[in-house]
Scaffold this motif. Structure first.
Motif, PDB file in Angstrom:
ATOM      1  N   LEU A  55     -19.835 -14.175  42.314  1.00 45.78           N
ATOM      2  CA  LEU A  55     -19.733 -13.343  41.123  1.00 45.78           C
ATOM      3  C   LEU A  55     -18.661 -12.281  41.324  1.00 45.78           C
ATOM      4  CD1 LEU A  55     -23.531 -12.589  40.507  1.00 45.78           C
ATOM      5  CD2 LEU A  55     -22.167 -14.364  39.392  1.00 45.78           C
ATOM      6  N   GLY A  56     -18.108 -11.790  40.205  1.00 46.23           N
ATOM      7  CA  GLY A  56     -17.281 -10.606  40.248  1.00 46.23           C
ATOM      8  C   GLY A  56     -18.155  -9.372  40.189  1.00 46.23           C
TER       9      GLY A  56
ATOM     10  N   THR B  83     -23.476 -21.449  55.643  1.00 44.11           N
ATOM     11  CA  THR B  83     -22.465 -22.214  54.923  1.00 44.11           C
ATOM     12  C   THR B  83     -21.521 -21.292  54.155  1.00 44.11           C
ATOM     13  OG1 THR B  83     -23.764 -22.402  52.887  1.00 44.11           O
ATOM     14  CG2 THR B  83     -24.132 -24.084  54.582  1.00 44.11           C
ATOM     15  N   ASP B  84     -20.410 -21.853  53.724  1.00 46.12           N
ATOM     16  CA  ASP B  84     -19.551 -21.172  52.758  1.00 46.12           C
ATOM     17  C   ASP B  84     -20.204 -21.266  51.380  1.00 46.12           C
ATOM     18  OD1 ASP B  84     -17.580 -20.475  54.551  1.00 46.12           O
ATOM     19  OD2 ASP B  84     -16.355 -22.253  54.164  1.00 46.12           O
ATOM     20  N   PRO B  85     -19.966 -20.275  50.507  1.00 42.57           N
ATOM     21  CA  PRO B  85     -20.448 -20.409  49.123  1.00 42.57           C
ATOM     22  C   PRO B  85     -19.796 -21.617  48.446  1.00 42.57           C
ATOM     23  CG  PRO B  85     -19.753 -18.157  49.590  1.00 42.57           C
ATOM     24  CD  PRO B  85     -19.284 -18.993  50.738  1.00 42.57           C
ATOM     25  N   ARG B  86     -20.520 -22.220  47.530  1.00 43.99           N
ATOM     26  CA  ARG B  86     -19.970 -23.326  46.756  1.00 43.99           C
ATOM     27  C   ARG B  86     -19.174 -22.788  45.563  1.00 43.99           C
ATOM     28  NH1 ARG B  86     -25.839 -26.248  46.639  1.00 43.99           N
ATOM     29  NH2 ARG B  86     -25.816 -27.084  48.772  1.00 43.99           N
ATOM     30  N   PRO B  87     -18.294 -23.612  45.003  1.00 45.84           N
ATOM     31  CA  PRO B  87     -17.568 -23.180  43.798  1.00 45.84           C
ATOM     32  C   PRO B  87     -18.558 -22.793  42.701  1.00 45.84           C
ATOM     33  CG  PRO B  87     -16.596 -25.181  44.688  1.00 45.84           C
ATOM     34  CD  PRO B  87     -17.861 -24.950  45.470  1.00 45.84           C
TER      35      PRO B  87
ATOM     36  N   ILE C  95     -24.602 -10.534  49.033  1.00 44.34           N
ATOM     37  CA  ILE C  95     -23.601 -10.503  50.095  1.00 44.34           C
ATOM     38  C   ILE C  95     -22.347  -9.970  49.423  1.00 44.34           C
ATOM     39  CG2 ILE C  95     -22.191 -11.843  51.681  1.00 44.34           C
ATOM     40  CD1 ILE C  95     -24.462 -13.844  51.932  1.00 44.34           C
ATOM     41  N   ALA C  96     -21.952  -8.762  49.794  1.00 39.68           N
ATOM     42  CA  ALA C  96     -20.852  -8.086  49.127  1.00 39.68           C
ATOM     43  C   ALA C  96     -19.536  -8.305  49.855  1.00 39.68           C
ATOM     44  CB  ALA C  96     -21.138  -6.586  49.025  1.00 39.68           C
ATOM     45  N   ALA C  97     -18.452  -8.325  49.085  1.00 38.04           N
ATOM     46  CA  ALA C  97     -17.095  -8.431  49.634  1.00 38.04           C
ATOM     47  C   ALA C  97     -16.948  -9.673  50.512  1.00 38.04           C
ATOM     48  CB  ALA C  97     -16.725  -7.167  50.406  1.00 38.04           C
TER      49      ALA C  97
ATOM     50  N   GLU D 209     -11.654 -10.025  41.369  1.00 35.93           N
ATOM     51  CA  GLU D 209     -11.924 -11.344  41.927  1.00 35.93           C
ATOM     52  C   GLU D 209     -13.406 -11.494  42.271  1.00 35.93           C
ATOM     53  OE1 GLU D 209     -10.517  -8.754  45.417  1.00 35.93           O
ATOM     54  OE2 GLU D 209     -10.081  -9.030  43.278  1.00 35.93           O
ATOM     55  N   LYS D 210     -13.855 -12.718  42.360  1.00 31.81           N
ATOM     56  CA  LYS D 210     -15.268 -12.998  42.623  1.00 31.81           C
ATOM     57  C   LYS D 210     -15.522 -13.012  44.129  1.00 31.81           C
ATOM     58  CE  LYS D 210     -15.880 -15.584  38.339  1.00 31.81           C
ATOM     59  NZ  LYS D 210     -16.300 -16.869  37.705  1.00 31.81           N
TER      60      LYS D 210
END
Length: 358
Positions: free
Chosen positions: A276-277, A268-272, A288-290, A332-333
């Protein structure tokens, strides 16, 4: 035939009458796609064959839908069937790469290895090897004449020979190690993504499928023995997958039933609010970076520091397959936390910005 781009190649290969030619193995070039009726069909050659002896060459390939890089030996003068249409060399970077699976020496009970197939027949990933504290096992549900039964297969010698043996690479799919104490993740189009069971999904989640496809969860119906997901196809995939997508038009409504027995995971996509930044990371975190960038990777953070004047953050760590990772991002996060050791405490937000590195 002149080389074509990836989308055109996938379109041409959908035909059961796609043209093929036969050439010596030593004549393979990057972009050739294997067409023979072997397990390596639909794999694209990524490097020129390397001689390993006077009569044999080593061929390096990757499946067109993405996966591990794999190498195997062939007779140099032996004939191999390939598709007449070839992938342009400049397009090879668009064929997704999945890092190789590393099995640790000391797995913990509940650790799993997921086996993802190149050609999917269903939504989600539900085939796992699991460590029970003593040995690796695989639990599978089978149906015979309408009757369901459970089969448990054990691997007393471990599973490295299956999932991470470079001498005998698997042409059927790729493997991903999922520690029991970490949030799960899966690879789609070569990018790591948060993974959730059907019980963890909520209305509004976006499920990702190979080829850039997106499914929006619009309803979840609980039944006594299963859960029904109602989804809308918001972005159709470029790959013509042999799965539930008989209607590939955007806006199509699809129902999917999950019994819960296999603990199937859905990427899935991350939820709002889940991202994290870099300033919120701590050495020891697995993330999961970048997220959303071409070089996104699963990594364990070793060091984080900032460049205040440039408003940049440096994140150094080790990828899941042992590679060193160096990432430069802004404020940015773009980091999804998979695991934070219990002994690690959050640092002051501005601590990394006060440090200086040569």
């Amino acid at each position: 035939m002149d080389p074509v781009d990836l989308e055109q190649l996938l379109y041409e290969l959908r035909s059961v009458n796609a043209e093929t030619i036969t050439i010596p193995s030593k004549s393979l070039t990057p972009g050739c796609v294997i067409a023979s009726q072997s397990p390596w069909s639909q794999h694209v050659v990524t490097k020129l064959p390397a001689p390993v002896s006077a009569t044999r060459v080593r061929v390096t390939v990757r499946h067109l839908h993405g996966g591990h890089n794999a190498s195997f030996n062939l007779m140099a003068d032996g004939k191999i069937e390939i598709y007449r249409h070839r992938l342009a060399s400049a397009q090879l970077s668009l064929v997704p790469t999945v890092p190789h699976c590393i099995v640790p020496d000391d797995p913990e009970p509940g650790d799993r290895v997921v086996h993802a197939y190149h050609d999917k027949y269903r939504l989600g990933e539900g085939r796992f090897f699991e460590f029970n504290g003593t040995e690796w096992q695989q639990v599978r549900d089978t149906v015979d004449r309408g009757r369901c039964s459970t089969v448990v297969r054990t691997f007393s010698l471990g599973i490295r020979c299956i999932v991470s043996n470079p001498a005998e690479p698997s042409p059927l799919g790729w493997y991903t190690y999922l520690p029991a104490k970490h949030r799960p993740f899966l690879y789609v189009d070569g990018a790591p993504m948060p993974a959730r069971t059907v019980d963890d999904l909520t209305v509004g989640d976006t499920i990702r499928i190979t080829g850039g496809g997106r499914l929006l969860v619009t309803d979840i119906r609980q039944h006594s023995t299963s859960t029904t997901l109602v989804m809308t196809l918001t972005q159709k995939p470029t790959h013509h997958m042999r799965q539930f997508l008989w209607d590939r038009s955007e806006g199509a409504v699809i129902e999917h039933h999950d019994s819960g027995r296999t603990r199937t995971l859905y990427p899935t996509d991350p939820r709002p609010g889940e991202l994290l930044g870099a300033v919120g990371l701590t050495p020891g975190d697995t993330v999961i970076a970048a997220w959303g960038l071409p070089y996104s990777a699963v990594m364990t953070v070793e060091d984080v520091w900032g460049q205040p004047l440039l408003n940049h953050m440096n994140v150094h760590g080790t990828a899941s397959d042992g590679r060193p990772v160096r990432i430069l991002t802004g404020q940015e996060k773009r980091y999804y936390l998979l695991h934070r050791p219990a002994a690690v405490h959050a640092r002051a937000v501005y601590e990394p910005l006060a440090r200086a590195h040569a």
